[in-house]
Design a protein around this motif. Structure first.
Motif, PDB file in Angstrom:
ATOM      1  N   GLY A 187       2.224  75.341 -34.661  1.00  0.00           N
ATOM      2  CA  GLY A 187       0.882  75.001 -35.106  1.00  0.00           C
ATOM      3  C   GLY A 187      -0.189  75.762 -34.368  1.00  0.00           C
ATOM      4  O   GLY A 187       0.060  76.424 -33.358  1.00  0.00           O
ATOM      5  N   GLU A 188      -1.411  75.658 -34.903  1.00  0.00           N
ATOM      6  CA  GLU A 188      -2.564  76.309 -34.321  1.00  0.00           C
ATOM      7  C   GLU A 188      -3.690  75.303 -34.189  1.00  0.00           C
ATOM      8  O   GLU A 188      -3.717  74.282 -34.887  1.00  0.00           O
ATOM      9  CB  GLU A 188      -3.018  77.488 -35.198  1.00  0.00           C
ATOM     10  N   GLU A 189      -4.614  75.575 -33.285  1.00  0.00           N
ATOM     11  CA  GLU A 189      -5.764  74.711 -33.088  1.00  0.00           C
ATOM     12  C   GLU A 189      -6.885  75.139 -34.033  1.00  0.00           C
ATOM     13  O   GLU A 189      -7.845  75.786 -33.656  1.00  0.00           O
ATOM     14  CB  GLU A 189      -6.236  74.769 -31.620  1.00  0.00           C
ATOM     15  N   ARG A 190      -6.754  74.791 -35.298  1.00  0.00           N
ATOM     16  CA  ARG A 190      -7.794  75.096 -36.281  1.00  0.00           C
ATOM     17  C   ARG A 190      -7.761  74.056 -37.381  1.00  0.00           C
ATOM     18  O   ARG A 190      -6.782  73.336 -37.569  1.00  0.00           O
ATOM     19  CB  ARG A 190      -7.593  76.498 -36.861  1.00  0.00           C
ATOM     20  N   GLU A 191      -8.849  73.986 -38.113  1.00  0.00           N
ATOM     21  CA  GLU A 191      -8.972  73.031 -39.201  1.00  0.00           C
ATOM     22  C   GLU A 191      -7.889  73.277 -40.254  1.00  0.00           C
ATOM     23  O   GLU A 191      -7.660  74.412 -40.672  1.00  0.00           O
ATOM     24  CB  GLU A 191     -10.362  73.156 -39.843  1.00  0.00           C
ATOM     25  N   GLY A 192      -7.217  72.223 -40.652  1.00  0.00           N
ATOM     26  CA  GLY A 192      -6.217  72.315 -41.702  1.00  0.00           C
ATOM     27  C   GLY A 192      -4.842  72.732 -41.235  1.00  0.00           C
ATOM     28  O   GLY A 192      -3.904  72.738 -42.037  1.00  0.00           O
ATOM     29  N   ALA A 193      -4.690  73.087 -39.946  1.00  0.00           N
ATOM     30  CA  ALA A 193      -3.377  73.515 -39.447  1.00  0.00           C
ATOM     31  C   ALA A 193      -2.544  72.291 -39.069  1.00  0.00           C
ATOM     32  O   ALA A 193      -3.063  71.292 -38.562  1.00  0.00           O
ATOM     33  CB  ALA A 193      -3.530  74.433 -38.244  1.00  0.00           C
ATOM     34  N   LEU A 194      -1.262  72.380 -39.307  1.00  0.00           N
ATOM     35  CA  LEU A 194      -0.325  71.328 -38.931  1.00  0.00           C
ATOM     36  C   LEU A 194       0.244  71.643 -37.550  1.00  0.00           C
ATOM     37  O   LEU A 194       0.886  72.679 -37.359  1.00  0.00           O
ATOM     38  CB  LEU A 194       0.808  71.218 -39.955  1.00  0.00           C
ATOM     39  N   GLY A 195      -0.012  70.787 -36.588  1.00  0.00           N
ATOM     40  CA  GLY A 195       0.569  70.936 -35.262  1.00  0.00           C
ATOM     41  C   GLY A 195       1.766  70.009 -35.129  1.00  0.00           C
ATOM     42  O   GLY A 195       1.723  68.855 -35.549  1.00  0.00           O
ATOM     43  N   TRP A 196       2.837  70.515 -34.561  1.00  0.00           N
ATOM     44  CA  TRP A 196       4.037  69.697 -34.476  1.00  0.00           C
ATOM     45  C   TRP A 196       4.901  70.144 -33.299  1.00  0.00           C
ATOM     46  O   TRP A 196       4.735  71.247 -32.770  1.00  0.00           O
ATOM     47  CB  TRP A 196       4.857  69.798 -35.773  1.00  0.00           C
ATOM     48  N   GLN A 197       5.808  69.270 -32.911  1.00  0.00           N
ATOM     49  CA  GLN A 197       6.791  69.627 -31.889  1.00  0.00           C
ATOM     50  C   GLN A 197       8.005  68.720 -32.028  1.00  0.00           C
ATOM     51  O   GLN A 197       7.916  67.601 -32.542  1.00  0.00           O
ATOM     52  CB  GLN A 197       6.214  69.527 -30.489  1.00  0.00           C
TER      53      GLN A 197
ATOM     54  N   ARG B 248      20.665  60.218 -24.604  1.00  0.00           N
ATOM     55  CA  ARG B 248      20.484  61.403 -25.447  1.00  0.00           C
ATOM     56  C   ARG B 248      19.488  61.043 -26.539  1.00  0.00           C
ATOM     57  O   ARG B 248      19.572  59.955 -27.130  1.00  0.00           O
ATOM     58  CB  ARG B 248      21.806  61.831 -26.092  1.00  0.00           C
ATOM     59  N   GLY B 249      18.565  61.944 -26.822  1.00  0.00           N
ATOM     60  CA  GLY B 249      17.573  61.592 -27.822  1.00  0.00           C
ATOM     61  C   GLY B 249      16.886  62.784 -28.423  1.00  0.00           C
ATOM     62  O   GLY B 249      17.020  63.923 -27.963  1.00  0.00           O
ATOM     63  N   VAL B 250      16.134  62.492 -29.464  1.00  0.00           N
ATOM     64  CA  VAL B 250      15.294  63.485 -30.111  1.00  0.00           C
ATOM     65  C   VAL B 250      13.916  62.861 -30.313  1.00  0.00           C
ATOM     66  O   VAL B 250      13.785  61.711 -30.748  1.00  0.00           O
ATOM     67  CB  VAL B 250      15.897  63.958 -31.460  1.00  0.00           C
ATOM     68  N   GLU B 251      12.894  63.608 -29.941  1.00  0.00           N
ATOM     69  CA  GLU B 251      11.503  63.204 -30.128  1.00  0.00           C
ATOM     70  C   GLU B 251      10.831  64.197 -31.054  1.00  0.00           C
ATOM     71  O   GLU B 251      11.046  65.410 -30.938  1.00  0.00           O
ATOM     72  CB  GLU B 251      10.743  63.196 -28.797  1.00  0.00           C
ATOM     73  N   ALA B 252      10.008  63.693 -31.957  1.00  0.00           N
ATOM     74  CA  ALA B 252       9.268  64.558 -32.866  1.00  0.00           C
ATOM     75  C   ALA B 252       7.868  63.990 -33.055  1.00  0.00           C
ATOM     76  O   ALA B 252       7.677  62.765 -33.085  1.00  0.00           O
ATOM     77  CB  ALA B 252       9.978  64.664 -34.218  1.00  0.00           C
ATOM     78  N   SER B 253       6.904  64.871 -33.163  1.00  0.00           N
ATOM     79  CA  SER B 253       5.533  64.434 -33.419  1.00  0.00           C
ATOM     80  C   SER B 253       4.813  65.502 -34.225  1.00  0.00           C
ATOM     81  O   SER B 253       5.191  66.689 -34.209  1.00  0.00           O
ATOM     82  CB  SER B 253       4.779  64.174 -32.106  1.00  0.00           C
ATOM     83  N   ALA B 254       3.777  65.082 -34.931  1.00  0.00           N
ATOM     84  CA  ALA B 254       2.984  66.002 -35.751  1.00  0.00           C
ATOM     85  C   ALA B 254       1.578  65.448 -35.891  1.00  0.00           C
ATOM     86  O   ALA B 254       1.370  64.225 -35.868  1.00  0.00           O
ATOM     87  CB  ALA B 254       3.623  66.195 -37.130  1.00  0.00           C
ATOM     88  N   HIS B 255       0.615  66.339 -36.027  1.00  0.00           N
ATOM     89  CA  HIS B 255      -0.758  65.928 -36.305  1.00  0.00           C
ATOM     90  C   HIS B 255      -1.395  66.943 -37.249  1.00  0.00           C
ATOM     91  O   HIS B 255      -1.078  68.142 -37.223  1.00  0.00           O
ATOM     92  CB  HIS B 255      -1.565  65.803 -35.011  1.00  0.00           C
ATOM     93  N   TRP B 256      -2.288  66.448 -38.086  1.00  0.00           N
ATOM     94  CA  TRP B 256      -2.909  67.286 -39.115  1.00  0.00           C
ATOM     95  C   TRP B 256      -4.306  66.763 -39.385  1.00  0.00           C
ATOM     96  O   TRP B 256      -4.522  65.556 -39.490  1.00  0.00           O
ATOM     97  CB  TRP B 256      -2.070  67.232 -40.386  1.00  0.00           C
ATOM     98  N   LYS B 257      -5.254  67.672 -39.502  1.00  0.00           N
ATOM     99  CA  LYS B 257      -6.630  67.305 -39.805  1.00  0.00           C
ATOM    100  C   LYS B 257      -7.185  68.266 -40.824  1.00  0.00           C
ATOM    101  O   LYS B 257      -7.117  69.490 -40.650  1.00  0.00           O
ATOM    102  CB  LYS B 257      -7.497  67.323 -38.540  1.00  0.00           C
TER     103      LYS B 257
ATOM    104  N   PRO C 230     -11.912  65.092 -44.570  1.00  0.00           N
ATOM    105  CA  PRO C 230     -12.131  63.729 -44.049  1.00  0.00           C
ATOM    106  C   PRO C 230     -10.883  63.071 -43.498  1.00  0.00           C
ATOM    107  O   PRO C 230     -10.953  61.974 -42.940  1.00  0.00           O
ATOM    108  CB  PRO C 230     -12.629  62.976 -45.291  1.00  0.00           C
ATOM    109  N   TRP C 231      -9.721  63.714 -43.636  1.00  0.00           N
ATOM    110  CA  TRP C 231      -8.463  63.091 -43.248  1.00  0.00           C
ATOM    111  C   TRP C 231      -7.958  63.607 -41.900  1.00  0.00           C
ATOM    112  O   TRP C 231      -8.043  64.796 -41.612  1.00  0.00           O
ATOM    113  CB  TRP C 231      -7.392  63.335 -44.308  1.00  0.00           C
ATOM    114  N   GLN C 232      -7.393  62.680 -41.134  1.00  0.00           N
ATOM    115  CA  GLN C 232      -6.709  63.041 -39.899  1.00  0.00           C
ATOM    116  C   GLN C 232      -5.463  62.172 -39.800  1.00  0.00           C
ATOM    117  O   GLN C 232      -5.546  60.937 -39.826  1.00  0.00           O
ATOM    118  CB  GLN C 232      -7.605  62.828 -38.678  1.00  0.00           C
ATOM    119  N   LEU C 233      -4.296  62.804 -39.695  1.00  0.00           N
ATOM    120  CA  LEU C 233      -3.026  62.094 -39.682  1.00  0.00           C
ATOM    121  C   LEU C 233      -2.226  62.473 -38.443  1.00  0.00           C
ATOM    122  O   LEU C 233      -2.294  63.611 -37.968  1.00  0.00           O
ATOM    123  CB  LEU C 233      -2.204  62.422 -40.934  1.00  0.00           C
ATOM    124  N   GLY C 234      -1.457  61.538 -37.952  1.00  0.00           N
ATOM    125  CA  GLY C 234      -0.589  61.791 -36.805  1.00  0.00           C
ATOM    126  C   GLY C 234       0.595  60.846 -36.824  1.00  0.00           C
ATOM    127  O   GLY C 234       0.481  59.711 -37.292  1.00  0.00           O
ATOM    128  N   ALA C 235       1.719  61.314 -36.325  1.00  0.00           N
ATOM    129  CA  ALA C 235       2.915  60.475 -36.277  1.00  0.00           C
ATOM    130  C   ALA C 235       3.837  60.973 -35.180  1.00  0.00           C
ATOM    131  O   ALA C 235       3.836  62.165 -34.838  1.00  0.00           O
ATOM    132  CB  ALA C 235       3.644  60.474 -37.621  1.00  0.00           C
TER     133      ALA C 235
END
Length: 726
Positions: free
Chosen positions: A533-543, A578-587, A590-595
């Motif tokens: 992801g990138e730090e810009r409007e409309g970009a999906l950031g995830w890991q 043992r585990g797996v972690e995942a996260s994402a954010h998107w803006k 007017p919408w901002q989502l994260g999980a």
């Protein structure tokens, strides 16, 4: 009945606190009253600004953005704290799927589980990067953000439990003048009033200040839990010149409130979730807990040249507490001390530990800079940390006083006689840390770290018996490789170690090697991940991160809990998570989502003393955790935004042998915010509802001190707030 009294090491902190900041309420009300403008002057406004990429001091690598670091960490900023009305660390577990509750009783201090491990309140907490004791309540009113490092922390903290590290970062002076007053009302008359003042003064604005004052009347929906708390915090700085910055800050806090007594199993039965408003700590003689804390630090930062800077920092913490509760523990009638009786009765104890003192001092020096050797750029860090901790107590009361019942109607007489010895503990440590970030190319980076800790610990009972002393030298390495596949995609892999230090209780009647230090228990973690992801409007950031933590276990807890004698204190298998972690954010617009989501396969293996636990999941650790957030700004009503938060935790084991399971649960919180401007004043109105659908459920089931505890999820609670920024 004295022989039936099982020991509980529960050392809570409560401090005498009758002072009040009532003037803040009047000042805030007056300030808000002055902002009432004529209707014609009202104009909706939406305030937004680009936000820098998050960084975290807790990582040990300086100011690198988190998206570039080969590790997992979370930063919970001031905006999120305010939006969800968080007043304590436990309120933030809803925001990250790697974090969950671990014995978080309302009215008591906070315990966290990270990656399935309960982190240690004595070793796994930092404030401004310096070690503190978290065996107290820590207010959030003057905190700019809370940083959570996930995984082993041997590089960042030396001796610490695996799972994670928490760092509190305080609010600092602002460049622009800040005048903000805030009121928050929570259902059933809880009222918070706070002011936040900041700015600069003097020649060329060389001096800065930030003052936070808060007072709260605590009237939660849970019965017999009324109390109050107060905070005063001041941060100052001096920009001596372009290269020299001096910072100082101090905070004093007090909290006076009872705690909620947990429920438990009824014989071999898991009871249905109870009314969360019921509190079994409701005897006529039940007293509130008292917490008092005075904490501060001073830091000097000096830029040597364009490539190098050094800093020196001093910190001090002084805690005073009184720990009191009508304590429900076990069932002597059925000779079972890990749960309540089948008929809903339980043994009740008068527990009081008065005048507990915990003090900690720390001094740290750091040097960071960049050099080029052999065509490779090295970003070097050198750190030296010295700390001293003293925990000094008085004899405590832990007296059986009768039988209680889960309906909360039984009344028994008190017995506050302080006849039970406590344990005083002193600790000193000296730590040296080295990091080297080697950038081979714009794409490939090698990260190296090493910390050596010299530890000295002493303990003695308050009656002069069972003295112990030991020293240890511990080295914890860390290494990682990151590679940028594309400008917006990075892969990494890392290996790190963490260390815990234990001593066999000095009880010759039970332990064959009483008072001896065990070899260091060294945890090992392997982690691999992708960040995009990138730090810009409309970009999906995830890991996404995959990890494996291998933690050696001792038999000390089992020997004490099972009453085994004679017992040879030693290693007893291991815990493997043992585990797996995942996260994402998107803006976008007017919408901002994260999980975020965590799937965890945690197992106990190789135990000889409790073979029935082998292959079982640890208690109170869900296999799956999900957090999701969504917010929407209404174009038709500028300044209006709506937000929702979903928290889900899957089933978890109640007993170590896996014979009973606590059902999973899901809750939804909602929040509304409206910003408008009245002349020169920015008004922010907030309204929130926690547990929107009033779900009844058991939130957690910690198995601690040899006992099963069941905590109900809080009832649906509404809150309303107004802040005015001038």
């Amino acid at each position: 009945m004295a022989s039936l009294q099982p020991k509980s090491p529960r050392n809570r902190q409560f401090a005498s606190a009758n002072w009040s900041l009532s003037a803040i309420v009047l000042a805030a009300q007056a300030a808000l009253a002055q902002t009432e403008p004529p209707a014609a002057t009202l104009a909706p406004v939406t305030v937004s600004a680009p936000r820098p990429a998050p960084a975290a001091d807790v990582t040990g690598f300086g100011a690198w953005p988190l998206r570039e670091l080969p590790l997992s960490a979370q930063v919970i900023d001031r905006e999120a704290i305010d939006l969800w009305g968080a007043q304590r660390l436990a309120d933030l577990t809803r925001l990250d799927a790697s974090v969950s509750d671990a014995y978080n009783a309302p009215g008591y201090w906070d315990f966290l589980t990270v990656r399935g491990f309960v982190i240690d309140n004595r070793t796994n907490y930092r404030r401004e990067g310096l070690p503190i004791s978290a065996e107290t309540t820590i207010p959030l009113d003057n905190k700019e953000r809370v940083e959570i490092l996930k995984g082993t922390s041997g590089l960042q903290a030396g001796v610490s439990a695996p799972g994670g590290l928490v760092n509190y970062v305080v609010k600092r002076p602002t460049d622009e003048t800040l005048r903000e007053a805030r009121l928050q009302f929570t259902e059933r008359r809880s009222l918070l009033a706070a002011v936040d003042l900041g700015g600069r003064f003097g020649p060329q604005d060389a001096y800065g200040y930030r003052l936070n004052l808060a007072t709260e009347s605590l009237r939660p929906l849970t019965r017999n839990l009324d109390g109050n708390r107060n905070l005063a915090a001041l941060a100052l700085d001096w920009r001596a010149n372009a290269d020299t910055l001096v910072e100082a800050e101090v905070e004093a806090s007090r909290k006076h409130q009872p705690s909620q007594q947990a429920f438990s199993l009824l014989g071999d039965r898991l009871p249905p979730p109870v009314d969360p408003r019921l509190n079994l700590n409701n005897q006529p003689w039940s007293q509130p807990s008292d917490f008092q804390a005075l904490t501060g630090s001073v830091r000097l930062t000096q830029q040597i040249d364009a490539d190098w800077r050094w800093s020196a920092q001093l910190g001090s913490q002084r805690l005073k507490s009184n720990d009191r509760i009508a304590y429900a523990f076990g069932c002597s009638a059925e000779n079972r001390y890990d749960r309540f009786c089948s008929d809903g009765s339980f043994d009740l104890y008068d527990y009081r530990s008065e005048d507990e003192y915990r003090t900690q001092q720390a001094a740290r020096a750091d040097l960071r800079g960049t050099v080029a050797w052999g065509g490779i750029t090295h970003e070097l860090g050198f750190g030296l940390l010295a700390s001293q901790l003293r925990n000094h107590f008085q004899p405590q009361a832990y007296n059986w006083v009768g039988t209680g019942t889960v309906d909360g109607l039984s009344v028994v007489p008190p017995d506050p006689t302080p006849a039970d010895p406590n344990t005083n503990r002193d600790e000193r440590s000296l730590e040296f840390a080295l990091t080297d970030t080697m950038r081979f190319s714009p794409r490939a980076t090698l990260w190296l770290g090493l910390r050596h800790t010299r530890l000295s610990r002493d303990s003695i009972r308050t009656d002069g018996r069972r003295a112990t002393h030991y020293t240890q030298g511990i080295t914890t390495p860390w290494v990682a490789l990151s590679y940028r596949l594309t400008p917006a995609l990075q892969a990494y892999a890392s290996y790190g170690e963490g260390v815990e230090s234990q001593v066999v209780p000095n009880k010759p009647s039970q332990y064959l090697n009483a008072g001896q230090a065990l070899p260091a228990l060294k945890s090992r973690q392997w982690e691999a991940g992708l960040k995009g992801g990138e730090e810009r409007e409309g970009a999906l950031g995830w890991q996404i991160a995959l990890f494996r933590i291998q933690r050696p276990m001792s038999n000390l807890d089992a020997c004490a809990r099972l009453g085994l004698s004679p017992c040879l204190g030693q290693y007893d298998g291991e815990a493997i998570h043992r585990g797996v972690e995942a996260s994402a954010h998107w803006k976008h617009g007017p919408w901002q989502l994260g999980a975020s989501a965590t799937l965890l396969d945690a197992r106990r293996e190789g135990s000889l003393i409790e073979p029935e636990t082998n292959g079982q999941r640890p208690t109170n650790v869900p296999r799956a955790v999900l957090r999701a957030q969504a917010s929407w700004q209404a174009a038709e009503v500028p300044g209006l935004s709506l937000a929702a938060l979903l928290a889900h935790e899957g089933p978890r084991q109640v007993l170590p042998d896996g014979s009973m399971t606590l059902p999973g649960w899901t809750t939804v919180d909602a929040s509304l915010r409206y910003q408008t401007r009245a002349r020169t004043t920015l008004l922010t109105w907030t309204a929130g509802i926690d547990n929107l659908f009033d779900r009844r459920y058991w939130k957690e089931s910690p198995f601690q001190y040899g006992h099963v505890y069941l905590y109900p999820g809080a009832a649906r609670t509404a809150r309303f707030g107004l802040s005015a920024r001038f």
